[in-house]
Design a protein around this motif. Sequence first.
Motif: not given
Length: 168
Positions: A52-53, A124-125, A127
Amino acid sequence: MGALTSVLDVIFLAFFIIHIPTTLLVDSQSVFPAEYYPPWAKEALKWHIEMNGDHLVSKNPTWFVSLVWGEVLYQLPFFFVASYAFIKRRNWIRVPSIIYGAHVVTTMIPILTDILFGPDSGPKRHTLAAIYVPYLIVPLLLLVRMAVVEQPFGADDASKRGVKRKAQ
């Protein structure tokens, strides 16, 4: 409104109960040494960061660590107390819930802002924000639920007895 509050109360109770192991095994890894955790918990956090970064958890900026300390020292005990109060339908949880809800909503604003717009936010911000948003919405709903009524679970036994005595 009764059915809606009943559904919300079940959501709140589930949120509190689920949050206990989450705080103990995942979130608290930002503030305690890695050797305190079983390998599978460390791997789960590593997977979350990669999948998910989550730059906040991977980099642990000081401001974020301070919020996690608040979660461990204040919110974690509240989860136990609130779980009990919601199971037993205790009205005394109203004010602590308002305080908790206001606290968490306030802490989630900089977290979500950093996730979406911070210098380390990545591809991925959205998400990651979707993962964190329930931690804003549920406490906000709890805050509103508890702020609108004096006795969130209805009159307690002591109040009912007092009303009966006055009527006699």
